[in-house]
Structure formats: structure tokens, C-alpha cells
Design a protein around this motif. Structure first.
Motif, PDB file in Angstrom:
ATOM      1  N   ASP A 263     -10.276   6.251   3.493  1.00 29.38           N
ATOM      2  CA  ASP A 263     -11.100   5.436   2.580  1.00 29.38           C
ATOM      3  C   ASP A 263     -11.536   4.138   3.187  1.00 29.38           C
TER       4      ASP A 263
ATOM      5  N   GLU B 121      -5.474  10.434   3.335  1.00 29.81           N
ATOM      6  CA  GLU B 121      -6.552  10.128   2.386  1.00 29.81           C
ATOM      7  C   GLU B 121      -6.762   8.628   2.267  1.00 29.81           C
ATOM      8  N   GLU B 122      -5.667   7.893   2.194  1.00 31.95           N
ATOM      9  CA  GLU B 122      -5.738   6.432   2.065  1.00 31.95           C
ATOM     10  C   GLU B 122      -6.390   5.820   3.288  1.00 31.95           C
ATOM     11  N   GLN B 123      -6.072   6.323   4.467  1.00 33.16           N
ATOM     12  CA  GLN B 123      -6.618   5.766   5.698  1.00 33.16           C
ATOM     13  C   GLN B 123      -8.066   6.177   5.908  1.00 33.16           C
TER      14      GLN B 123
ATOM     15  N   GLN C 260       0.837  -1.201   0.000  1.00 33.52           N
ATOM     16  CA  GLN C 260       0.000   0.000   0.000  1.00 33.52           C
ATOM     17  C   GLN C 260       0.874   1.254   0.000  1.00 33.52           C
TER      18      GLN C 260
END
Length: 124
Positions: free
Chosen positions: A124, A120-122, A66
Motif C-alpha cells: 500500500d 499487503e501492508e507494504q 503498524q
């Protein structure tokens, strides 16, 4: 006079992830400008494992992949938004900034971008 380097402050889990995104993006850009090829996600995850092992840290493979993907996104964005010369300079500044004694405003701004990507990734 004592010439020993001070023991580095402990880094948070989040800080470690942000730093990995930054370092992997620097490596990706350097490889792209030197060899004309992008590192694969798996190569990035392997490189992350190497760095983590030096500091006696670990992350599961899925997390390393990731972070590798996030670094790829950042590196490609940098490459596409700058001239070749500016991109090469940015990659150089990022690599130099892997040394904690090197100060770079460019690297600091890119580190903020790494934080944003991780957040942002976390989310989602």
C-alpha cells in the motif's frame, strides 16, 4: 552428550516482523479470552519493544504500532470467525508455538496469514 541448544539461525528483518505480528496476535487473543479485553495498539507496540529488546533488536515506534495494528486485525478476525472454544484452542496453540520446539499446523497456517498481511501492508 552435548545438551546445549544450538544457536538459533539469524532471522531476516521480514521474518522478525512476521513473527511479531503472530506473537502479538497470540497475546491479544489470550488477553481477550482470559480477561474479555483487547490490548490497545500502544500496549501491543510496547510489548513488541520488550520482545525485540530481548533479542537485541529494535524497530521505530511507528513500525511497532503498524505491526500492532496488523496483529489486532488478525486477532479480531480469528475471534469473529471461530466459536469461543475453537478460538481459545487457537490462542493456546499460538502461544505454545512461540516455543520453537512446538510444531502446530494451525500456527503454521496463521504464520502464512501474517506474511500475507505484512505483504499487503507494504504494498500500500
Amino acid at each position: 552428550m552435548n545438551w546445549e541448544k544450538p544457536t538459533p539461525a539469524a532471522i531476516s528483518e521480514r521474518g522478525m516482523r512476521v513473527a511479531l505480528i503472530f506473537a502479538l496476535a497470540a497475546e491479544r487473543l489470550t488477553a481477550f479470552y482470559e480477561y474479555g479485553q483487547w490490548l490497545t495498539e500502544a500496549q501491543g507496540a510496547s510489548l513488541a519493544a520488550d520482545w525485540l529488546s530481548r533479542s537485541k533488536n529494535k524497530l521505530p515506534l511507528n513500525e511497532r504500532r503498524q505491526l500492532s495494528a496488523l496483529s489486532d486485525h488478525l486477532a479480531r478476525h480469528i475471534e469473529s470467525s471461530l466459536s469461543r472454544e475453537a478460538g481459545m484452542y487457537t490462542a493456546h496453540e499460538m502461544m505454545e508455538s512461540l516455543d520453537p520446539n512446538h510444531h502446530s499446523e494451525i500456527a503454521e497456517s496463521l504464520m502464512v496469514e501474517c506474511e500475507r498481511l505484512l505483504d499487503e501492508e507494504q504494498a500500500d
